[in-house]
Design a protein around this motif. Structure first.
Motif, mmCIF file in Angstrom:
data_model
loop_
_atom_site.group_PDB
_atom_site.id
_atom_site.type_symbol
_atom_site.label_atom_id
_atom_site.label_comp_id
_atom_site.label_asym_id
_atom_site.label_seq_id
_atom_site.Cartn_x
_atom_site.Cartn_y
_atom_site.Cartn_z
ATOM 1 N N HIS A 23 -4.284 -1.759 -5.706
ATOM 2 C CA HIS A 23 -2.966 -1.174 -5.438
ATOM 3 C C HIS A 23 -2.834 -0.790 -3.969
ATOM 4 O O HIS A 23 -2.222 0.220 -3.638
ATOM 5 C CB HIS A 23 -2.746 0.038 -6.336
ATOM 6 C CG HIS A 23 -2.921 -0.261 -7.798
ATOM 7 N ND1 HIS A 23 -2.075 -1.119 -8.478
ATOM 8 C CD2 HIS A 23 -3.859 0.136 -8.694
ATOM 9 C CE1 HIS A 23 -2.490 -1.218 -9.736
ATOM 10 N NE2 HIS A 23 -3.563 -0.483 -9.897
ATOM 11 N N GLY A 24 -3.449 -1.589 -3.098
ATOM 12 C CA GLY A 24 -3.434 -1.262 -1.681
ATOM 13 C C GLY A 24 -4.619 -0.382 -1.347
ATOM 14 O O GLY A 24 -5.422 -0.049 -2.218
ATOM 15 N N THR A 79 0.838 -1.208 0.000
ATOM 16 C CA THR A 79 0.000 0.000 0.000
ATOM 17 C C THR A 79 0.869 1.253 0.000
ATOM 18 O O THR A 79 0.690 2.158 -0.816
ATOM 19 C CB THR A 79 -0.900 0.017 1.254
ATOM 20 O OG1 THR A 79 -1.828 -1.061 1.170
ATOM 21 C CG2 THR A 79 -1.663 1.326 1.385
HETATM 22 C C1 LIG Z 1 -1.136 -7.028 -1.977
HETATM 23 C C2 LIG Z 1 -1.105 -5.967 -3.006
HETATM 24 C C3 LIG Z 1 -0.945 -4.617 -2.682
HETATM 25 C C4 LIG Z 1 -0.994 -4.120 -1.270
HETATM 26 O O1 LIG Z 1 0.042 -4.578 -0.495
HETATM 27 P P1 LIG Z 1 -0.129 -4.577 1.116
HETATM 28 O O2 LIG Z 1 1.197 -5.042 1.598
HETATM 29 O O3 LIG Z 1 -1.257 -5.492 1.408
HETATM 30 O O4 LIG Z 1 -0.412 -3.178 1.505
HETATM 31 C C5 LIG Z 1 -0.785 -3.710 -3.703
HETATM 32 N N1 LIG Z 1 -0.784 -4.104 -4.990
HETATM 33 C C6 LIG Z 1 -0.944 -5.386 -5.350
HETATM 34 C C7 LIG Z 1 -0.908 -5.764 -6.774
HETATM 35 C C8 LIG Z 1 -1.128 -6.355 -4.363
HETATM 36 O O5 LIG Z 1 -1.341 -7.623 -4.731
#
Ligand SMILES: *Cc1c(COP(=O)(O)O)cnc(C)c1O
Length: 425
Positions: free
Chosen positions: A145-146, A118
């Motif tokens: 995207h978070g 995120t």
């Molecule tokens: C999981 C994910 C996020 C967010 O990551 P977090 O660590 O959960 O905040 C962002 N973009 C994509 C493509 C994801 O799969």
């Protein structure tokens, strides 16, 4: 009762934690029933609080490329922890991990570490805006995207699962700078670029989508995006939080043969600890504080525990580069096996796959974007999910999520999984 203790723990959790979970998809809302509580895990297997064993197909949603409690990663964490978990002062291991990541991934000179995917995406968009001097971004329906405000506009994954793609709390002011296009539909992008000439800072996407099931970009689509960005001086942002260090050493950029301008990481790069990162050419990264004016910071960013785990993970990948091929072959075996059973049983389905990402959709037409992904038969999906769970197979508890294989899964585990699919149907 099979899930007695999990059920008790869930009831207790709900008293103190909203919905009993710290991330919504874990609550099983999309599939009904109650979540299982995990006591421990090793290799390919999860063990719940009732003593049931599961073959794990989510691998903590991606990070655990070599399976749970992988020796080198655990040893690195223990070794670092004994010397202090965080200082808020520079450490050598940050540079070690940065150097390794920059050497593995194409088109990046410098990388900044944060604590989640995120944060990585949120910061990357700020950098894109600061660098270009433009405000708007284009994102795709169903891409996740978070959970930062700019992205909760038709986001995939947990956000869709709850039927509230536009979350309350996101202001109109923020939403108006996020333009929405359809995945695999270049015309929808061209129309937005035309209507917002000179105002778009970046186009952000999951280069292989994994938050509306697994969706592979068509060659025309992904190449077309690169061309539009170059022509219109728009930055192309690849959200490789899922795909980075999973599809190939160099992530989707390498696997698809497309250059992005800013790349975001998470999941595998932390080896199972909370790490995110964003990276770009030196000229773009020079705009970031303290070198440049675009502000971004983090008290625990680059802490030695997280960096140690990430370094151990990327080192393992470099020492075992065959892991990507192995995973791809295992995923292909699973794909063929599931397709065979479903076809034999006369169940309408689509299976999407790229590398070690795969998703099963119970629908007639190809799944190429958010709308086609949302078309699946959710009753069948629920039966499939719970049936598999009873057979000791842990699948993602939502039809909008991709499976993530880990290399600890053996062919005998895969055969057991196919056996379970047969029993369920
Ligand atoms: C999981 C994910 C996020 C967010 O990551 P977090 O660590 O959960 O905040 C962002 N973009 C994509 C493509 C994801 O799969």
């Amino acid at each position: 009762m099979r899930y007695q203790r999990s059920s008790e723990l869930f009831a207790e959790a709900k008293k103190y934690i909203p919905g009993g979970v710290n991330s919504p998809v874990r609550a099983f809302k999309a599939v009904g029933g109650e979540p299982i509580f995990i006591k421990q895990a090793k290799g390919a297997y999860l063990y719940d609080e009732d003593g049931n064993q599961y073959i794990d197909y989510i691998s903590s949603w991606g990070p655990l490329l070599f399976g749970h409690a992988h020796g080198p990663v655990i040893n690195a964490v223990i070794e670092k922890a004994q010397k202090g978990t965080s200082f808020g002062i520079p450490t050598e291991v940050e540079t070690d991990l940065a150097k390794l990541a920059v050497n593995m991934v194409p088109n990046i000179d410098k990388i900044r570490f944060v604590n989640s995917g995120t944060e990585a995406c949120m910061s990357a968009v700020r950098l894109a805006r600061g660098y270009t001097g433009k405000d708007k971004i284009i994102k795709f329906a169903g891409c996740y995207h978070g959970h930062s405000d700019s992205f909760l506009i038709q986001a995939g994954s947990g956000a869709v699962t709850f039927g509230s793609p536009n979350s309350p709390g996101v202001t109109q002011g923020t939403a108006k700078d996020t333009l929405l296009a359809d995945y695999n539909n270049l015309e929808s992008v061209k129309a937005l670029v035309e209507a917002n000439k000179g105002e778009i800072a970046g186009i952000i996407l999951e280069p292989v989508a994994g938050n509306m099931g697994c969706i592979v970009p068509s060659e025309d689509f992904i190449k077309g995006l690169r061309e539009i960005c170059t022509q219109e001086e728009i930055l192309l942002l690849f959200d490789e939080v899922m795909t980075g260090f999973r599809l190939a050493k160099g992530g989707a950029q390498e696997a698809l043969g497309i250059d992005a301008d800013i790349v975001m990481f998470g999941k595998v790069i932390g080896g199972g600890l909370p790490v995110g990162a964003f990276a770009a050419r030196a000229e773009i990264m020079a705009h970031l504080a303290p070198e440049g004016p675009v502000y971004q910071a983090g008290t625990l960013s680059g802490n030695p525990l997280a960096m140690g785990a990430g370094l151990a993970m990327l080192t393992e990948i470099n020492q075992n580069p065959e892991v990507f091929d192995n995973l791809m072959q295992k995923t292909e075996y699973l794909h063929k096996g599931i397709a065979e059973v479903l076809t034999e049983k006369g169940i309408v389905h689509q299976i999407n796959r790229f590398g070690s990402m795969i998703s099963v959709h119970f629908c007639e037409h190809p799944v190429v974007d958010f709308a086609s992904s949302a078309n699946g038969n959710n009753d069948t999906f629920k039966k499939y999910f719970h049936g598999m769970l009873e057979q000791g197979i842990y699948l993602p508890p939502s039809a909008f999520e991709s499976y993530f294989l880990n290399d600890a899964i053996s062919y005998s585990d895969l055969a057991k999984t196919l056996e379970a699919v047969r029993k369920v149907f």
